[in-house]
Enzyme design. Structure first.
Site: not given
Length: 777
Positions: A289-290
């Site tokens: 995930d970012w």
């Protein structure tokens, strides 16, 4: 498979991290003082595309490219860059390898124009319709493909929906793993059939927003929350839907933000190397995930393959780690091979150019909407759940005087000067947190950007105009004037949710007062609730003047059309709740609120184990819900009969059952192939016995009582119809080995339990019409 002794030995040999407790497998969290554990699993398993000939061909192409890459070029493919998309991998220009483009969101392309705003996947799940799951995936996948986006960041089964107030529940498919798994399978299948890489997310245990990331603005700041979960619960609840996504061929999985058993999910070797890449035999690549990567070497060795949105702890650091032996060159080669194999598995060599542009500059129009408004409208209506309908108030019979109330009825309830009409997420444009505008999707990275919005007000007004009637409205007042001549009063309220924060409440006083105030002066008050999650209704549900209530979910850009189709009877309601609606917030017990902690190392113990949502209401909380899981009314009535349980050949052979798993059979994506064998077929006859003359579809549901497991668990559903009055159809449920198995934490295997399995077929988790039994000897 690893035995307990081997797992314990590996901990001691590696040196247990400071947070580790004495390691013990738990059959249930209540058996010992609760500590969730993630034993180390190294090295990352390498694979060769053995799941299918298509995967094998993709791996062969990927390895041909790998053999031509220099070290820095390999590293470049593992890291993200800022570019046209929300994330882009590095390119290898000399070999013609373009950046791989990643983009949000699960319910439509975010941050772009000329794209569609689909219903949320939560709304999709309320259809309980596998054909619509597939059609949804195909339509969304085509838009991603035609925009030149290689990797779509969806579908979603994490969060599963453990916490009623969790901010991102609306992005996922259901609080039940079986229903969520069916959605993950068909949406993944549909998306990838359109040529885009599907990303099953978020893996795993990201069940709240509070302190989901480290060093957020809390006092004191510190590490992210740790979701502490026992091994059986992980397998039977939270990982369950991901098996389905992988079985459908998902080529990408996204790891989540929070810690899992005190190890960050994107560097948790038990989750990534152990469960995902070994047990599930995942052949694609894992992307963070970012900004979810928190260490370089540990995440690489734990199984992470691509870091987003930038170089994170990799880039030149990863090159150095390979050179000094901290990360083996075989591990780097595996990262690159998996990523390129996913690209070739979806045959993306001849792919459209990226058509995602900034709104601040003039750019070519890349219109990918097609005729998707039709499927959006259909799903919008099919996922709307009718929960109250006194004396057949609905469908409406062309009323001539229609009054409309509530901030949720139109696109903009007030002419706010500071509201942008373009760009950003839908929540930026419409200020839902100020009760200002109709709700079609939730907020944050899971939200979409509509090309237009058909509001309920517009669609209803258009219908009333056709009928030659009049409309009166008041969108702003909490206590509006109600004309004595009004034949029906439609009240629109909503409940917003978003990434980054959890919901403060499952009710709001303003909306509850609005409903009661209108109902005081209107004997035919119909309430429409657009909601990104559970919304309680007991403040007004028993008001005798509230004659009908519709849960209209988050239906996407065709919201008003979908609603009018249902309100006026062009479509008979068939939606069913995919979560439990309680009578009061306290009824959810410890599953109401996220874990709030000001510790530097905050802990969230999932000590309820397998008992979330309806499982908890049935087995532990001993509380009667307002509307149970699986509930939904129709404009007609259905009866159930003729339950039949048929054992297939293997199911009658006890030696065959006991021989699982056959170690001579290679694993495929989704685990051991025998897990997916159908052992029993269950059928029942469903008949439309209504007297209103309405045709309709019914979602028949199968629940099983598995020994050593919760009282009832969903293990099948079949949407039959539409059926004309008097017409019958057969609902069919296939019970696979996995559907009847539990996870043995000692043997580290799925296994059937010896004994009697009771089963029920009915219209909801508590409206059970037929009863039968399966015996495993």
């Amino acid at each position: 498979m690893r035995s307990v002794s081997l797992c314990l030995a590996s901990i001691l040999a590696a040196g247990a991290p400071a947070y580790a407790h004495n390691y013990t497998w738990l059959n249930h969290p209540s058996e010992l003082p609760y500590y969730g554990q993630s034993p180390p699993v190294y090295p990352t398993p390498q694979t060769n595309g053995s799941s299918s000939p298509k995967w094998a061909a993709a791996y062969a192409k990927a390895r041909d490219i790998l053999a031509q890459l220099e070290l820095e070029e390999k590293v470049n493919i593992t890291r993200g860059y800022t570019g046209q998309c929300v994330g882009n991998t590095g390119a290898v220009t000399r070999l013609g390898i373009e950046p791989i483009c990643f983009a949000d969101a699960p319910d439509g392309i975010r941050g772009s124009d000329f794209v569609s705003a689909f219903p949320s996947q939560s709304h999709l799940a309320a259809t309980w319709d596998k054909d619509l799951f597939l059609a949804y995936g195909k339509a969304i996948g085509k838009e991603y493909h035609d925009k030149g986006i290689n990797v779509a960041l969806g579908p979603v089964a994490g969060p599963l929906g453990r916490i009623a107030r969790a901010g991102r529940n609306w992005e996922g498919l259901s609080s039940d793993p079986y229903l969520a798994g069916a959605g993950m399978y068909h949406v993944t299948d549909g998306m990838q059939s359109s040529g885009v890489i599907a990303t099953a997310k978020h893996f795993l245990l990201n069940e709240q927003e509070f302190r989901r990331r480290p060093n957020q603005t809390y006092d004191p700041i510190g590490e992210a929350i740790s979701s502490n979960v026992d091994d059986r619960t992980i397998h039977e609840l939270y990982a369950w839907p991901f098996y389905d996504a992988l079985k459908a061929g998902a080529a990408c999985v996204m790891c989540s933000y929070q810690r899992a058993n005190n190890s960050y999910a994107c560097q948790n070797s038990k989750l990534l190397n152990g469960i995902l890449k070994t047990e599930m035999h995942f052949e694609g690549f894992i992307v963070s995930d970012w900004e979810a990567q928190h260490t370089g070497i540990a995440s690489a060795n734990a199984g992470l393959d691509v870091v987003m949105p930038d170089g994170g702890y990799w880039g030149a650091n990863l090159t150095q780690a390979v050179n000094n032996g901290s990360v083996a060159i075989d591990r780097l080669d595996d990262m690159v091979t998996r990523t390129l194999a996913a690209y070739y598995y979806l045959e993306q060599e001849d792919y459209p150019e990226v058509g995602v542009y900034s709104d601040t500059v003039e750019h070519p129009i890349v219109n990918v909407q097609g005729d998707h408004k039709k499927i959006i409208r259909e799903i919008g209506a099919a996922g709307t759940v009718l929960v109250k309908n006194v004396d057949n108030t609905l469908p409406l019979k062309s009323p001539q005087f229609v009054s409309i109330y509530g901030y949720d009825a139109d696109i903009m309830a007030q002419p706010w000067e500071n509201v942008a009409r373009y760009g950003g997420g839908y929540e930026v444009n419409h200020l839902w947190n100020t009760f200002n505008g109709t709700l079609i999707t939730g907020g944050g990275s899971g939200g979409n950007i509509p090309p237009y919005v058909i509001s309920p007000f517009k669609a209803i007004q258009d219908r009333v105009i056709e009928d030659g009637g009049i409309v009166r409205w008041n969108f702003w007042s909490e206590n509006p004037h109600v004309s004595a001549t009004s034949q029906v009063c439609l009240v629109f309220i909503n409940a917003y949710a978003s990434e980054s924060f959890d919901r403060p409440s499952l009710v709001d006083t303003f909306s509850d007062n609005l409903v009661n105030n209108v109902a005081t002066n209107c004997s035919n008050t119909v309430v429409v609730v657009h909601s990104a999650g559970v919304r309680l209704v007991d403040a007004w549900i028993d008001n005798p003047n509230v004659t009908a209530v519709v849960f209209a979910g988050t239906p996407g850009q065709e919201s008003g059309h979908s609603l009018v189709d249902l309100l006026y009877g062009d479509v008979t309601p068939s939606g069913k709740l995919h979560y439990t609606v309680a009578k009061q917030e306290a009824d959810y017990g410890s599953l109401l609120n996220p874990t709030i902690s000001d510790d530097w190392f905050p802990q969230s113990d999932f000590d309820e184990g397998l008992y979330i949502d309806y499982r908890a209401f049935d087995s532990k909380l001993n509380v009667t819900p307002r509307f149970e899981f699986g509930f939904g009314l129709s404009y007609t009535i259905f009866s159930y009969a003729d339950l039949n349980v048929e054992a297939l050949a293997d199911a009658s052979n006890s030696s065959s059952l006991a021989a699982f798993p056959d170690t001579s059979i290679a694993l495929v994506q989704g685990g051991h192939p025998q897990l997916w064998d159908t052992l029993w077929n269950v059928t029942a006859t469903v008949t439309n016995n209504g007297t209103t003359g309405a045709s309709g579809a019914e979602v028949a549901q199968l629940y099983i009582s598995i020994p050593t497991a919760p009282l009832r668990q969903l293990r099948g559903f079949d949407k039959v119809g539409p059926l004309a009055p008097g017409e019958s159809a057969t609902a069919v449920f296939e019970l696979r080995r996995r559907d009847l198995s539990v996870w043995n934490v000692v043997a580290q295997e799925w296994e059937l339990q010896k004994g009697s399995y009771k089963l029920w077929v009915g219209a909801s988790s508590r409206d059970l019409r037929l009863e039968g039994e399966i015996v495993v000897s």
